[in-house]
Design an enzyme around this catalytic site. Structure first.
Site, mmCIF file in Angstrom:
data_model
loop_
_atom_site.group_PDB
_atom_site.id
_atom_site.type_symbol
_atom_site.label_atom_id
_atom_site.label_comp_id
_atom_site.label_asym_id
_atom_site.label_seq_id
_atom_site.Cartn_x
_atom_site.Cartn_y
_atom_site.Cartn_z
ATOM 1 N N CYS A 257 -1.114 3.891 -6.647
ATOM 2 C CA CYS A 257 -1.954 3.275 -5.613
ATOM 3 C C CYS A 257 -2.248 1.865 -6.097
ATOM 4 O O CYS A 257 -2.614 1.685 -7.264
ATOM 5 C CB CYS A 257 -3.248 4.070 -5.452
ATOM 6 S SG CYS A 257 -4.532 3.206 -4.496
ATOM 7 N N CYS B 254 0.864 -1.177 0.000
ATOM 8 C CA CYS B 254 0.000 0.000 0.000
ATOM 9 C C CYS B 254 0.903 1.229 0.000
ATOM 10 O O CYS B 254 1.683 1.433 0.939
ATOM 11 C CB CYS B 254 -0.866 -0.039 1.253
ATOM 12 S SG CYS B 254 -1.859 1.436 1.512
HETATM 13 N N1 DGL Z 1 -4.072 0.661 -2.048
HETATM 14 C C1 DGL Z 1 -3.560 1.727 -1.273
HETATM 15 C C2 DGL Z 1 -2.387 2.468 -1.899
HETATM 16 O O1 DGL Z 1 -1.628 1.872 -2.635
HETATM 17 C C3 DGL Z 1 -4.521 2.588 -0.499
HETATM 18 C C4 DGL Z 1 -5.797 3.006 -1.096
HETATM 19 C C5 DGL Z 1 -6.647 3.584 -0.009
HETATM 20 O O2 DGL Z 1 -6.950 2.852 0.921
HETATM 21 O O3 DGL Z 1 -6.975 4.792 -0.091
HETATM 22 O O4 DGL Z 1 -2.183 3.626 -1.638
#
Ligand code: DGL
Length: 218
Positions: A199, A76
């Site tokens: 993301c 993440c």
């Molecule tokens: N999938 C996550 C990232 O790469 C976070 C997305 C979220 O929860 O806002 O930032």
């Protein structure tokens, strides 16, 4: 104590990190993985650093206590930006691997030297992200867009029908809005020829984004 056969923990706010898990399983077929999606608290992107840090620390402790993980992949970008440094300080014995927007390869491959970046607000407003841009931005101009609501819509789109139906059009509308806010994509001077999906959720709508960009972008 961990063993060579202990699992590697992988976590994200939700489904986004599954794209990272898939790549890890391909590269490390003999390893065991335990995946944690913090779906009850997703999305992280607009929650603020203190919240994301607290969740990241709690999840690392949980995976270590309950699963005896030998390493943790923070799949993440938002959690890496907010918490990787404090987690390294708090759990120095646990090897940590964070994911960050692919700024370096994008800067290296862009011909027009204009690169678009889509990421969560938490990521784009972080000190780590600003540092990343300044390290690789000598010859490249980055156009950065915080994509509020997009990770949430992608997360919800995986729910059972009929809830998911509304999310598909929400994803479409938000994608179109953010791509157009970034500016002009193309191969001419001054246009962006490369788009970074900063993301892990956005990987799931890669084809939709590619369709909006046409053949004008990497
Ligand atoms: N999938 C996550 C990232 O790469 C976070 C997305 C979220 O929860 O806002 O930032």
């Amino acid at each position: 104590m961990t063993l060579a056969t202990s699992p590697i923990g992988v976590f994200d706010s939700g489904i986004g990190g599954l794209s990272v898990l898939q790549a890890l399983r391909r590269e490390l077929p003999h390893e065991h993985f335990v995946y944690l999606a913090d779906s009850g608290n997703a999305p992280y992107g607009e929650r603020g650093d203190a919240f994301v840090q607290a969740r990241t620390h709690a999840i690392a402790q949980h995976l270590q206590a309950q699963h005896g993980i030998k390493a943790l992949v923070i799949a993440c970008n938002t959690a890496t930006a907010a918490a990787v440094e404090s987690l390294r300080a708090a759990m120095p014995q646990l090897p940590l691997i964070g994911v960050e927007p692919a700024i370096k390869p994008a800067a290296a491959s862009s011909q027009t030297q204009h690169v678009g970046v889509m990421a969560t607000r938490g990521t784009v407003e972080s000190r780590r992200f600003r540092k990343l841009l300044s390290e690789h931005g000598q010859n490249v101009q980055f156009h950065v867009q915080a994509c509020d609501g997009l990770a949430r819509a992608i997360e919800l789109s995986t729910l059972q029908q009929p809830e998911a139906a509304g999310e598909a059009s929400e994803i479409e509308a938000l994608s179109a809005r953010y791509i157009s806010a970034l500016g002009q994509f193309g191969l001419k001077t001054g246009e962006m020829d490369t788009l970074v999906l900063g993301c892990t959720h956005y990987i799931f709508i890669k084809e939709e984004l590619r369709a909006l960009l046409g053949r004008r972008c990497n």
